[in-house]
Design a protein around this motif. Sequence first.
Motif, PDB file in Angstrom:
ATOM      1  N   ARG A 177      22.952  13.549  18.771  1.00 24.85           N
ATOM      2  CA  ARG A 177      22.708  13.992  17.464  1.00 24.85           C
ATOM      3  C   ARG A 177      20.991  14.178  17.476  1.00 24.85           C
ATOM      4  N   VAL A 178      20.874  15.449  17.222  1.00 22.56           N
ATOM      5  CA  VAL A 178      19.405  16.065  17.674  1.00 22.56           C
ATOM      6  C   VAL A 178      18.385  15.461  16.349  1.00 22.56           C
ATOM      7  N   ILE A 179      17.300  14.905  17.315  1.00 20.37           N
ATOM      8  CA  ILE A 179      16.373  14.363  16.330  1.00 20.37           C
ATOM      9  C   ILE A 179      15.150  15.011  16.412  1.00 20.37           C
ATOM     10  N   SER A 180      14.921  15.906  17.212  1.00 18.30           N
ATOM     11  CA  SER A 180      13.578  16.607  17.088  1.00 18.30           C
ATOM     12  C   SER A 180      13.927  17.808  17.857  1.00 18.30           C
ATOM     13  N   ARG A 181      13.095  19.112  17.559  1.00 18.12           N
ATOM     14  CA  ARG A 181      13.043  20.262  18.510  1.00 18.12           C
ATOM     15  C   ARG A 181      11.512  20.495  18.885  1.00 18.12           C
ATOM     16  N   ASP A 182      11.400  20.680  20.176  1.00 16.98           N
ATOM     17  CA  ASP A 182       9.926  20.489  20.525  1.00 16.98           C
ATOM     18  C   ASP A 182       9.479  21.748  21.443  1.00 16.98           C
ATOM     19  N   PRO A 183       8.207  22.382  21.117  1.00 21.24           N
ATOM     20  CA  PRO A 183       7.923  23.519  21.815  1.00 21.24           C
ATOM     21  C   PRO A 183       7.606  23.239  23.093  1.00 21.24           C
ATOM     22  N   LEU A 184       7.476  24.156  23.890  1.00 21.75           N
ATOM     23  CA  LEU A 184       6.943  24.096  25.302  1.00 21.75           C
ATOM     24  C   LEU A 184       5.303  24.444  25.288  1.00 21.75           C
ATOM     25  N   VAL A 185       4.568  23.782  25.760  1.00 23.26           N
ATOM     26  CA  VAL A 185       2.999  24.081  25.802  1.00 23.26           C
ATOM     27  C   VAL A 185       2.647  24.235  27.354  1.00 23.26           C
TER      28      VAL A 185
END
Length: 291
Positions: free
Chosen positions: A158-166
Motif C-alpha cells: 500500500r503506497v503511503i507517499s511519493r517522494d522526489p529525488l533531491v
Amino acid sequence: MELRHLRSFVITAEELHVGRAAARLHLTQPSLSRQIAALEGDVGVPLFTRVRRRFGLTPAGEIFLTAAREIVRHADEAARDARRAHRGELGTLRLRFVQSATFEALPRLLVAFRTAHPDVTLDLETMTTLGQVAALRDGHIDVGLLRPPISEPALTTRVISRDPLVAALPAEHPLAKRRRLPLAALADEPFVLYTRAYGPSVQDAIIGHCMAAGFSPRIVQEAAGVQTIVSLVAAGLGVSLLIAPTPPTTERAVVYRPISDDLPPWELALAWSTDHHAPVLSRFLAVAAQA
C-alpha cells in the motif's frame, strides 16, 4: 481443583451466606453446596464452619481464601488479555523500515499507532527493501516500510507517499546558491551514492536518470546509510542524489536542492504477507490508513 469451584468459594466466603452467594453466581443452592463440598474434598480439609446453618471460614479457609482470590484474579486477567490479543490490542508488532522512512513517515505512523494502542509492543529495526521482502516472505516480520517495486506475489503493498529525488551539496559548493538544479549541472561532480548492497534498484535508477540527462555519474564513494552519505557530502567528498525526506542538517554543512528535471517520484509503501492475519497487524494497517 476446578477454577469454577475456586470462584464459588471466593464468593461464598465474601457473602458467608449460601443463598446470597448462589444468587451472585446464578446457581441453585444445592449446586453451590456440591461445589464447595467438592473443593473441600480436593483440598482435604474443611474450609467453612457450619453451625446452626450459619457459615464461617475455618482458619484453613481464611488462609486458602487469600490464595484463591489471587488465582481467580490471575485467571480473569489472563482471559481478558487473551481477548485483547485476539482484538489486536495486545501483542508484538514486528516492523522493519528503510532508513529514508525515518524522517517523516515512520514517526507519523508510530505516533498514531502508539496513541491508539499503547499496550502493543513495537519491535523496530532498519532493514533494506530486499531484506524486508525476504523477512516478510519467511514470516519473520509482520509489516515492512519499503521502496517498491518488489517482485513477490505473496506480498501486498500500500503506497503511503511519493517522494522526489533531491541534490545534496556541500554548503560552500557554487551550485548551492541556486534554488533548483537540472541534473546536467552535476555532470562534472564526484558522487557519493547509496551502495548497491543497500538496494541495487536505487543506485541503478539514479544512474539511469543521470544518463538520461547526458552523463554517467563519477562515483567516488558509496555508503549504505543516508546519514553517512550526508556526512560525506558535508566533508566535501562529493555531491549526492537522495530520496526525500532527507536527514535534518544545518545549511552550514549541507544544502538540499530540488531537481528541475521531470523525474518519477519514489514510492514508499507498507508491505505485508497476504497470508498473515495477525490481529495486531490488522490494527496497525487500520491506523496507517487513517494516519
